[in-house]
Scaffold this active site. Structure first.
Site, PDB file in Angstrom:
ATOM      1  CE  LYS A 189       2.109  -4.632   5.831  1.00  0.00           C
ATOM      2  NZ  LYS A 189       2.325  -4.903   4.711  1.00  0.00           N
ATOM      3  CE1 TYR A 207      -0.766  -6.000   7.893  1.00  0.00           C
ATOM      4  CE2 TYR A 207      -1.245  -3.454   9.319  1.00  0.00           C
ATOM      5  CZ  TYR A 207      -0.907  -3.815   7.812  1.00  0.00           C
ATOM      6  OH  TYR A 207      -1.074  -3.304   7.156  1.00  0.00           O
ATOM      7  CB  SER A 244       1.307  -0.494   7.401  1.00  0.00           C
ATOM      8  OG  SER A 244       0.085   0.377   9.012  1.00  0.00           O
TER       9      SER A 244
HETATM   10  P1  NAD Z   1      -5.244  -6.342  -0.977  1.00  0.00           P
HETATM   11  O1  NAD Z   1      -5.522  -7.543   0.126  1.00  0.00           O
HETATM   12  O2  NAD Z   1      -6.065  -5.493  -1.131  1.00  0.00           O
HETATM   13  O3  NAD Z   1      -3.568  -6.762  -1.493  1.00  0.00           O
HETATM   14  C1  NAD Z   1      -2.623  -8.072  -1.189  1.00  0.00           C
HETATM   15  C2  NAD Z   1      -2.603  -8.645  -2.093  1.00  0.00           C
HETATM   16  O4  NAD Z   1      -1.411  -9.429  -1.990  1.00  0.00           O
HETATM   17  C3  NAD Z   1      -3.730  -9.583  -2.778  1.00  0.00           C
HETATM   18  O5  NAD Z   1      -4.103  -9.299  -3.785  1.00  0.00           O
HETATM   19  C4  NAD Z   1      -3.846 -10.394  -2.025  1.00  0.00           C
HETATM   20  O6  NAD Z   1      -4.658 -11.285  -2.877  1.00  0.00           O
HETATM   21  C5  NAD Z   1      -2.229 -11.108  -2.237  1.00  0.00           C
HETATM   22  N1  NAD Z   1      -1.718 -11.678  -0.940  1.00  0.00           N
HETATM   23  C6  NAD Z   1      -1.525 -12.607   0.218  1.00  0.00           C
HETATM   24  N2  NAD Z   1      -0.368 -12.677   0.723  1.00  0.00           N
HETATM   25  C7  NAD Z   1      -0.367 -13.493  -1.317  1.00  0.00           C
HETATM   26  C8  NAD Z   1       1.174 -14.924  -0.987  1.00  0.00           C
HETATM   27  N3  NAD Z   1       1.064 -14.816  -0.177  1.00  0.00           N
HETATM   28  N4  NAD Z   1       1.521 -15.055  -2.678  1.00  0.00           N
HETATM   29  C9  NAD Z   1       0.999 -13.715  -3.461  1.00  0.00           C
HETATM   30  N5  NAD Z   1      -0.149 -12.786  -3.259  1.00  0.00           N
HETATM   31  C10 NAD Z   1      -0.653 -12.678  -1.802  1.00  0.00           C
HETATM   32  O7  NAD Z   1      -4.230  -5.528   0.149  1.00  0.00           O
HETATM   33  P2  NAD Z   1      -3.766  -3.723   0.424  1.00  0.00           P
HETATM   34  O8  NAD Z   1      -4.841  -2.749   0.612  1.00  0.00           O
HETATM   35  O9  NAD Z   1      -3.579  -3.440  -1.277  1.00  0.00           O
HETATM   36  O10 NAD Z   1      -2.684  -3.359   0.856  1.00  0.00           O
HETATM   37  C11 NAD Z   1      -1.232  -3.855   0.216  1.00  0.00           C
HETATM   38  C12 NAD Z   1      -0.027  -3.451   0.820  1.00  0.00           C
HETATM   39  O11 NAD Z   1       0.148  -2.688   1.728  1.00  0.00           O
HETATM   40  C13 NAD Z   1      -0.324  -4.964   2.288  1.00  0.00           C
HETATM   41  O12 NAD Z   1       1.216  -5.248   2.752  1.00  0.00           O
HETATM   42  C14 NAD Z   1      -0.621  -4.116   3.198  1.00  0.00           C
HETATM   43  O13 NAD Z   1      -1.003  -4.344   4.487  1.00  0.00           O
HETATM   44  C15 NAD Z   1      -0.061  -2.840   3.334  1.00  0.00           C
HETATM   45  N6  NAD Z   1      -1.153  -1.966   3.779  1.00  0.00           N
HETATM   46  C16 NAD Z   1      -2.431  -1.723   3.640  1.00  0.00           C
HETATM   47  C17 NAD Z   1      -2.906  -0.494   4.277  1.00  0.00           C
HETATM   48  C18 NAD Z   1      -4.592  -0.533   4.025  1.00  0.00           C
HETATM   49  O14 NAD Z   1      -5.569   0.354   4.900  1.00  0.00           O
HETATM   50  N7  NAD Z   1      -5.488  -0.741   2.692  1.00  0.00           N
HETATM   51  C19 NAD Z   1      -2.501   0.183   5.306  1.00  0.00           C
HETATM   52  C20 NAD Z   1      -0.953  -0.006   5.627  1.00  0.00           C
HETATM   53  C21 NAD Z   1      -0.364  -0.830   4.656  1.00  0.00           C
HETATM   54  N1  UFG Z   2     -14.330   3.124  12.446  1.00  0.00           N
HETATM   55  C1  UFG Z   2     -15.390   3.095  12.660  1.00  0.00           C
HETATM   56  N2  UFG Z   2     -16.517   2.752  12.049  1.00  0.00           N
HETATM   57  C2  UFG Z   2     -16.123   1.520  12.012  1.00  0.00           C
HETATM   58  C3  UFG Z   2     -15.261   0.958  10.816  1.00  0.00           C
HETATM   59  C4  UFG Z   2     -13.699   2.348  11.685  1.00  0.00           C
HETATM   60  O1  UFG Z   2     -15.843   4.338  13.612  1.00  0.00           O
HETATM   61  O2  UFG Z   2     -16.866   0.417  10.780  1.00  0.00           O
HETATM   62  C5  UFG Z   2     -13.177   3.809  12.397  1.00  0.00           C
HETATM   63  C6  UFG Z   2     -12.262   3.921  13.753  1.00  0.00           C
HETATM   64  O3  UFG Z   2     -12.679   3.686  15.075  1.00  0.00           O
HETATM   65  C7  UFG Z   2     -11.236   4.710  13.451  1.00  0.00           C
HETATM   66  C8  UFG Z   2     -11.513   5.310  11.820  1.00  0.00           C
HETATM   67  O4  UFG Z   2     -12.841   4.488  11.879  1.00  0.00           O
HETATM   68  O5  UFG Z   2     -11.270   6.086  14.343  1.00  0.00           O
HETATM   69  C9  UFG Z   2     -10.386   4.737  10.859  1.00  0.00           C
HETATM   70  O6  UFG Z   2     -10.504   3.615  11.296  1.00  0.00           O
HETATM   71  P1  UFG Z   2     -10.163   2.015   9.720  1.00  0.00           P
HETATM   72  O7  UFG Z   2     -10.682   1.009  10.272  1.00  0.00           O
HETATM   73  O8  UFG Z   2     -10.668   2.834   8.456  1.00  0.00           O
HETATM   74  O9  UFG Z   2      -8.611   2.374  10.603  1.00  0.00           O
HETATM   75  P2  UFG Z   2      -7.145   2.320  11.409  1.00  0.00           P
HETATM   76  O10 UFG Z   2      -6.586   3.816  11.295  1.00  0.00           O
HETATM   77  O11 UFG Z   2      -8.062   1.749  12.492  1.00  0.00           O
HETATM   78  O12 UFG Z   2      -5.893   1.440  10.415  1.00  0.00           O
HETATM   79  C10 UFG Z   2      -6.087   1.259   9.177  1.00  0.00           C
HETATM   80  C11 UFG Z   2      -5.399   0.000   8.252  1.00  0.00           C
HETATM   81  C12 UFG Z   2      -4.127  -0.498   9.327  1.00  0.00           C
HETATM   82  C13 UFG Z   2      -3.259   0.361   8.977  1.00  0.00           C
HETATM   83  C14 UFG Z   2      -3.550   1.607   9.769  1.00  0.00           C
HETATM   84  C15 UFG Z   2      -3.127   2.567   9.349  1.00  0.00           C
HETATM   85  O13 UFG Z   2      -6.925  -0.867   8.273  1.00  0.00           O
HETATM   86  O14 UFG Z   2      -4.005  -1.623   8.532  1.00  0.00           O
HETATM   87  O15 UFG Z   2      -5.024   2.456   8.863  1.00  0.00           O
HETATM   88  O16 UFG Z   2      -2.830   2.384   7.964  1.00  0.00           O
HETATM   89  F1  UFG Z   2      -2.176  -0.278   9.845  1.00  0.00           F
END
Ligand code: NAD
Ligand code: UFG
Length: 342
Positions: free
Chosen positions: A152, A148, A124
């Protein structure tokens, strides 16, 4: 080629399964449904008209993982499974360290044992903390600002150590910026449990009438309109980044790191405006205090992924908002209720 997708029922995982199946990969999903449900995988199969294998299994149980490797000759693993809510990770850090770290260690041990050494890991942009300059390249200094993010960072370091100890591993660390949007069919999308933490699902739930108004966290940042700026990337573009990483993995061992973002930053107010246009709905909002831990601006330099993987984003902010809205309006309560079209 057979790919094991951990967390494949989740948001990014399900979209990646669609693209894998479309490219004729064999797909095996391992997920414990802690933040997802089987319906997403049914829909992946509906969209592609192809079958995948699925295990309801937990990475915290080594025997669950072993069963998958015993049943299938896996060529590479895409490892999405993990807990991802930043705020929750501050409240219950041990649960995050246990699930994300122990789960990954169990997976890596099983891979080692079954001689499967090709891995794509979901990292991330959070590993860059609060960058001093922009855009962010892969060489920027790394730091963790919450448990979190620390999971990573630790996993990235563990994977570097693993490669140093055994040069037959081939590992890609993909650092995602802000994934948003949904599959263009409107059948799969982001389905947060409870109140959404992230901006786009919050806005779309306001638009569909599930939530009364959005709180905009701060309007006094050093950005053009004072609200936070992020690099939003369409989840299908992100999924395609994984597909392009696979041939690179199997061609040469090593550890490679790639930023996956568009390189464009948009403010919260710009996102609201674009979403209103795409949905033809008014988004009610109020400006509130900053959210602790948020940074002003974050956007990627993804030229390395373009140069080495041939990856480029094709979807615009308009596509991201249109596709989010299409998913939300057809599935107002996510996967819990059947879609309006059913
Ligand atoms: P998500 O929660 O939708 O998907 C994660 C999946 O992992 C879920 O289906 C959950 O049931 C499964 N899971 C969790 N723990 C488990 C375990 N112990 N065994 C088996 N399954 C398990 O999340 P996502 O948004 O699809 O994110 C996927 C990956 O990308 C994550 O590692 C997350 O940290 C990373 N990531 C997400 C974002 C974002 O904003 N969505 C940004 C950066 C990185
Ligand atoms: N924001 C609001 N109101 C809300 C939610 C968010 O104003 O209800 C704003 C935040 O302050 C930020 C922007 O919208 O300025 C984006 O916020 P998000 O929560 O959507 O995303 P972040 O950038 O905070 O974080 C996300 C994931 C993290 C990841 C990061 C970079 O949640 O896990 O992107 O990939 F690490």
């Amino acid at each position: 080629m057979k790919i094991l997708v951990t967390g494949g029922a989740g948001y990014i995982g399900s979209h990646t399964c669609v693209e894998l199946l479309k490219k004729n990969y064999d797909v095996v999903v391992l997920d414990n449904f802690s933040n997802s449900c089987e319906e997403s995988l049914n829909r992946v199969q509906n969209i592609t008209r192809k079958k995948l294998s699925f295990y309801e299994a937990d990475l915290l149980k080594p025997s669950d993982i072993h069963q998958v490797f015993k049943d299938h000759k896996i060529d590479a693993v895409i490892h999405f499974a993990g807990l991802k809510a930043v705020g929750e990770s501050v409240t219950i850090p041990l649960k995050y360290y246990h699930n994300n770290l122990t789960g990954t260690f169990n997976l890596l041990s099983a891979m080692d044992q079954f001689n499967v050494k090709n891995l794509v890991f979901s990292s991330s942009a959070t590993v860059y903390g609060d960058p001093t300059t922009l855009p962010i390249t892969e060489e920027f200094p790394l730091c963790a600002t919450n448990p979190y993010g620390r999971t990573k960072l630790i996993i990235e370091e563990v994977l570097q150590d693993l490669y140093q100890s055994d040069k037959s591993w081939s590992i890609a660390l993909l650092r995602y910026f802000n994934p948003v949007g949904a599959h263009e069919s409107g059948q799969i999308g982001e389905d947060p449990q409870g109140l959404p933490n992230n901006l786009m699902p919050y806005i779309s739930q306001v638009a569909v009438g599930l939530l009364p108004r959005l709180s905009v966290f701060g309007s006094d940042y050093n950005t053009p309109d004072g609200t936070g700026v992020r690099d939003y990337i369409h989840v299908t573009d992100l999924a395609l980044g994984h597909i392009l990483t696979l041939p690179k993995l199997t061609s040469k061992p090593g550890v490679a790191t790639y930023n996956l973002g568009t390189g464009n930053g948009f403010s919260v107010l710009e996102i609201i405006k674009e979403f209103e246009k795409a949905s033809n709905q008014k988004i009610s909002y109020q400006i509130t205090d900053r959210r602790p831990g948020d940074i002003a601006t974050c956007f990627a330099d993804s030229s390395k992924a373009k140069k080495e993987l041939g990856w480029e984003t094709t979807k615009s902010l308009e596509d991201m908002c249109k596709d989010t809205w299409n998913w939300q309006k057809n599935n107002p309560e996510g996967y819990r209720k059947h879609s309006k079209e059913d």
